[in-house]
Write a protein that holds these residues in place. Structure first.
Motif, PDB file in Angstrom:
ATOM      1  N   ALA A 146       0.836  -1.204   0.000  1.00 56.82           N
ATOM      2  CA  ALA A 146       0.000   0.000   0.000  1.00 56.82           C
ATOM      3  C   ALA A 146       0.871   1.254   0.000  1.00 56.82           C
ATOM      4  O   ALA A 146       0.558   2.238  -0.689  1.00 56.82           O
ATOM      5  CB  ALA A 146      -0.926  -0.010   1.211  1.00 56.82           C
ATOM      6  N   GLN A 147       1.947   1.216   0.771  1.00 54.93           N
ATOM      7  CA  GLN A 147       2.879   2.347   0.808  1.00 54.93           C
ATOM      8  C   GLN A 147       3.445   2.620  -0.586  1.00 54.93           C
ATOM      9  O   GLN A 147       3.482   3.765  -1.041  1.00 54.93           O
ATOM     10  CB  GLN A 147       4.022   2.052   1.779  1.00 54.93           C
ATOM     11  N   TYR A 148       3.876   1.556  -1.256  1.00 54.63           N
ATOM     12  CA  TYR A 148       4.442   1.731  -2.595  1.00 54.63           C
ATOM     13  C   TYR A 148       3.392   2.284  -3.559  1.00 54.63           C
ATOM     14  O   TYR A 148       3.677   3.148  -4.388  1.00 54.63           O
ATOM     15  CB  TYR A 148       5.009   0.415  -3.126  1.00 54.63           C
ATOM     16  N   THR A 149       2.167   1.797  -3.440  1.00 56.72           N
ATOM     17  CA  THR A 149       1.093   2.264  -4.311  1.00 56.72           C
ATOM     18  C   THR A 149       0.818   3.749  -4.093  1.00 56.72           C
ATOM     19  O   THR A 149       0.591   4.500  -5.054  1.00 56.72           O
ATOM     20  CB  THR A 149      -0.188   1.445  -4.062  1.00 56.72           C
ATOM     21  N   LEU A 150       0.845   4.183  -2.831  1.00 60.02           N
ATOM     22  CA  LEU A 150       0.623   5.590  -2.535  1.00 60.02           C
ATOM     23  C   LEU A 150       1.734   6.472  -3.103  1.00 60.02           C
ATOM     24  O   LEU A 150       1.478   7.575  -3.594  1.00 60.02           O
ATOM     25  CB  LEU A 150       0.528   5.797  -1.019  1.00 60.02           C
ATOM     26  N   GLU A 151       2.968   5.973  -3.039  1.00 58.64           N
ATOM     27  CA  GLU A 151       4.106   6.785  -3.471  1.00 58.64           C
ATOM     28  C   GLU A 151       4.343   6.715  -4.973  1.00 58.64           C
ATOM     29  O   GLU A 151       4.926   7.634  -5.550  1.00 58.64           O
ATOM     30  CB  GLU A 151       5.362   6.338  -2.718  1.00 58.64           C
ATOM     31  N   HIS A 152       3.916   5.632  -5.616  1.00 54.50           N
ATOM     32  CA  HIS A 152       4.174   5.440  -7.053  1.00 54.50           C
ATOM     33  C   HIS A 152       2.912   4.960  -7.763  1.00 54.50           C
ATOM     34  O   HIS A 152       2.914   3.884  -8.380  1.00 54.50           O
ATOM     35  CB  HIS A 152       5.314   4.437  -7.250  1.00 54.50           C
ATOM     36  N   ARG A 254      -4.360   8.044   4.663  1.00 50.71           N
ATOM     37  CA  ARG A 254      -3.957   8.255   3.276  1.00 50.71           C
ATOM     38  C   ARG A 254      -4.530   7.201   2.324  1.00 50.71           C
ATOM     39  O   ARG A 254      -4.435   7.364   1.103  1.00 50.71           O
ATOM     40  CB  ARG A 254      -2.435   8.248   3.160  1.00 50.71           C
ATOM     41  N   LEU A 255      -5.097   6.140   2.854  1.00 55.77           N
ATOM     42  CA  LEU A 255      -5.533   5.043   1.996  1.00 55.77           C
ATOM     43  C   LEU A 255      -6.567   5.482   0.963  1.00 55.77           C
ATOM     44  O   LEU A 255      -6.656   4.902  -0.118  1.00 55.77           O
ATOM     45  CB  LEU A 255      -6.083   3.901   2.856  1.00 55.77           C
ATOM     46  N   GLY A 256      -7.336   6.501   1.290  1.00 55.57           N
ATOM     47  CA  GLY A 256      -8.336   7.005   0.354  1.00 55.57           C
ATOM     48  C   GLY A 256      -7.734   7.612  -0.899  1.00 55.57           C
ATOM     49  O   GLY A 256      -8.449   7.839  -1.886  1.00 55.57           O
ATOM     50  N   GLU A 257      -6.414   7.868  -0.887  1.00 55.00           N
ATOM     51  CA  GLU A 257      -5.746   8.405  -2.070  1.00 55.00           C
ATOM     52  C   GLU A 257      -5.528   7.337  -3.141  1.00 55.00           C
ATOM     53  O   GLU A 257      -5.219   7.661  -4.291  1.00 55.00           O
ATOM     54  CB  GLU A 257      -4.387   9.001  -1.674  1.00 55.00           C
ATOM     55  N   ILE A 258      -5.653   6.060  -2.754  1.00 60.70           N
ATOM     56  CA  ILE A 258      -5.425   4.974  -3.710  1.00 60.70           C
ATOM     57  C   ILE A 258      -6.573   4.917  -4.705  1.00 60.70           C
ATOM     58  O   ILE A 258      -7.742   4.802  -4.318  1.00 60.70           O
ATOM     59  CB  ILE A 258      -5.277   3.626  -2.967  1.00 60.70           C
ATOM     60  N   GLU A 259      -6.248   4.977  -5.990  1.00 62.00           N
ATOM     61  CA  GLU A 259      -7.266   5.011  -7.025  1.00 62.00           C
ATOM     62  C   GLU A 259      -7.302   3.758  -7.886  1.00 62.00           C
ATOM     63  O   GLU A 259      -8.242   3.551  -8.646  1.00 62.00           O
ATOM     64  CB  GLU A 259      -7.056   6.244  -7.921  1.00 62.00           C
ATOM     65  N   HIS A 279     -12.867  -4.792   6.724  1.00 65.04           N
ATOM     66  CA  HIS A 279     -13.993  -3.897   6.491  1.00 65.04           C
ATOM     67  C   HIS A 279     -13.565  -2.436   6.609  1.00 65.04           C
ATOM     68  O   HIS A 279     -14.105  -1.568   5.918  1.00 65.04           O
ATOM     69  CB  HIS A 279     -15.120  -4.219   7.466  1.00 65.04           C
ATOM     70  N   GLU A 280     -12.569  -2.174   7.460  1.00 67.17           N
ATOM     71  CA  GLU A 280     -12.060  -0.811   7.572  1.00 67.17           C
ATOM     72  C   GLU A 280     -11.295  -0.404   6.316  1.00 67.17           C
ATOM     73  O   GLU A 280     -11.390   0.739   5.855  1.00 67.17           O
ATOM     74  CB  GLU A 280     -11.160  -0.690   8.807  1.00 67.17           C
ATOM     75  N   PHE A 281     -10.553  -1.349   5.726  1.00 65.41           N
ATOM     76  CA  PHE A 281      -9.910  -1.062   4.444  1.00 65.41           C
ATOM     77  C   PHE A 281     -10.965  -0.726   3.389  1.00 65.41           C
ATOM     78  O   PHE A 281     -10.795   0.212   2.601  1.00 65.41           O
ATOM     79  CB  PHE A 281      -9.081  -2.272   3.973  1.00 65.41           C
ATOM     80  N   LYS A 282     -12.027  -1.494   3.352  1.00 64.87           N
ATOM     81  CA  LYS A 282     -13.107  -1.249   2.398  1.00 64.87           C
ATOM     82  C   LYS A 282     -13.723   0.132   2.620  1.00 64.87           C
ATOM     83  O   LYS A 282     -14.038   0.856   1.662  1.00 64.87           O
ATOM     84  CB  LYS A 282     -14.172  -2.350   2.534  1.00 64.87           C
ATOM     85  N   LYS A 283     -13.875   0.512   3.868  1.00 68.17           N
ATOM     86  CA  LYS A 283     -14.460   1.814   4.197  1.00 68.17           C
ATOM     87  C   LYS A 283     -13.558   2.950   3.712  1.00 68.17           C
ATOM     88  O   LYS A 283     -14.037   3.962   3.201  1.00 68.17           O
ATOM     89  CB  LYS A 283     -14.663   1.909   5.711  1.00 68.17           C
ATOM     90  N   ARG A 284     -12.255   2.753   3.851  1.00 70.11           N
ATOM     91  CA  ARG A 284     -11.308   3.812   3.502  1.00 70.11           C
ATOM     92  C   ARG A 284     -10.942   3.799   2.018  1.00 70.11           C
ATOM     93  O   ARG A 284     -10.473   4.811   1.488  1.00 70.11           O
ATOM     94  CB  ARG A 284     -10.052   3.686   4.360  1.00 70.11           C
TER      95      ARG A 284
END
Length: 349
Positions: A146-152, A254-259, A279-284
């Motif tokens: 997830a970190q890599y996805t957010l940064e790249h 920041r997870l909501g930034e993942i598109e 379920h929290e990941f799904k929410k975010r």
């Protein structure tokens, strides 16, 4: 007479203590002693620009879309072997031992943070000349993915989170493996640098499975042996110390930034990271899809490999078909990837 008895008793106590110490004290094992047993098949070692020597595998369909697999805490690339077997017909699959794990061992700079591990993944993919790929991570590795996805975001076509770290959760202390609890204790963790009973490792492995028949002596031996790889225990201590300063809520925010398309896979009986986190990941991440498996623990890719891999196959077929970007051509598995000598993967016999 009394003095002789006392001396004899003390001698026996000293001998007993020595036997106990010898049985639990474990010294580091050089990589060379472990390679023959744990670096077979497709294993390669790649020297990265940072100086790290990464143990990795580049397998499956060399012409297929690239899927990168990131293991969890104190695990190794071996945890993904069931998925490689299930998905290798369609995907080129790159797996690796993260810094401080498996046969990669300790790395220059001693950065074992989530950010440092994401940089490590990026370095390896640069060396392999892979510009765009799907990425999956289990537990700690999910947080890294997830970190890599957010940064790249431009390099990632799809993200798969398998019982992933990255969401603040409450858990029962007894559900956490003893090795993890000990590693959080400053003084005790120093002792564990030299004292590591195999039983502690086995307890940790068994905690992540519901189906105990999946836990074999071979599996426990692999976890135990690789934990003794030179530098790994030092790296683990440093990694657990870094957790104390990590703001997990800030990361989760920041997870909501993942598109990109996201699949969240979970075992409903996971005690280490409870299913509420799924379920929290799904929410975010609203576009995330959920695949929750009943009576499964923390490592669905090993406990229910066929079912979990089938979920991945269906997800990627849809996600990659819908992607507006196409993956650039990548070199075939195991091919030399640049003209410099150090960055070329070296196959292990």
């Amino acid at each position: 007479m009394v003095r002789r008895i006392l001396l004899g008793t003390l001698t026996l106590i000293a001998l007993a203590f020595a036997v106990i110490v010898i049985s639990v004290v474990q010294f580091d094992v050089p990589r060379e002693e472990l390679v023959g047993q744990y670096a077979g098949g497709a294993s390669q070692f790649v020297t990265l620009p940072s100086g790290a020597s990464a143990h990795m595998r580049d397998e499956g369909n060399p012409d297929g879309p690239v899927l990168v697999l990131i293991h969890g805490s104190n695990a190794s690339l071996h945890t993904w072997e069931p998925w490689v077997a299930e998905l290798g017909d369609s995907y080129r699959i790159v797996s690796m031992d993260l810094p401080g794990h498996g046969l990669t061992g300790r790395v220059p700079g001693d950065d074992y943070t989530r950010e440092g591990m994401a940089d490590f993944v990026g370095e390896l993919m640069d060396v392999l000349n892979v510009d765009r790929f799907a990425i999956a991570g289990n537990s700690m590795g999910g947080g890294v993915a997830a970190q890599y996805t957010l940064e790249h975001p431009g390099r990632i076509s799809a993200l798969i989170l398998v019982d992933s770290a990255g969401i603040p959760v409450e858990r029962k202390e007894e559900d956490v493996p003893l090795a993890f609890r000990l590693a959080r204790m400053p003084v005790v963790s120093n002792v564990m640098r030299y004292v590591l009973p195999r039983s502690v490792v086995e307890e940790g492995v068994r905690k992540v499975f519901v189906d105990q028949s999946k836990v074999t002596d071979e599996m426990v031996s692999r976890y135990f042996d690789l934990s003794l790889h030179e530098g790994n225990r030092d790296a683990t201590r440093m990694r657990f110390r870094s957790y104390a300063s990590r703001d997990e809520e800030a990361f989760a925010a920041r997870l909501g930034e993942i598109e990109v398309p996201v699949l969240v896979i979970w075992g409903d009986k996971d005690g280490l990271i409870p299913v509420s986190a799924a379920h929290e990941f799904k929410k975010r991440i609203p576009q995330a899809e959920l695949a929750i498996f009943e009576n499964v623990g923390h490592v669905p890719m090993e406990e229910v490999p066929e079912a979990s891999a089938a979920a991945v196959r269906d997800f990627l077929a849809s996600a990659l078909a819908a992607s507006s970007s196409t993956s650039p051509a990548s070199p075939p598995a195991g091919a030399a990837v640049n003209e410099g000598g150090e960055a070329v993967p070296e196959a292990v016999e």
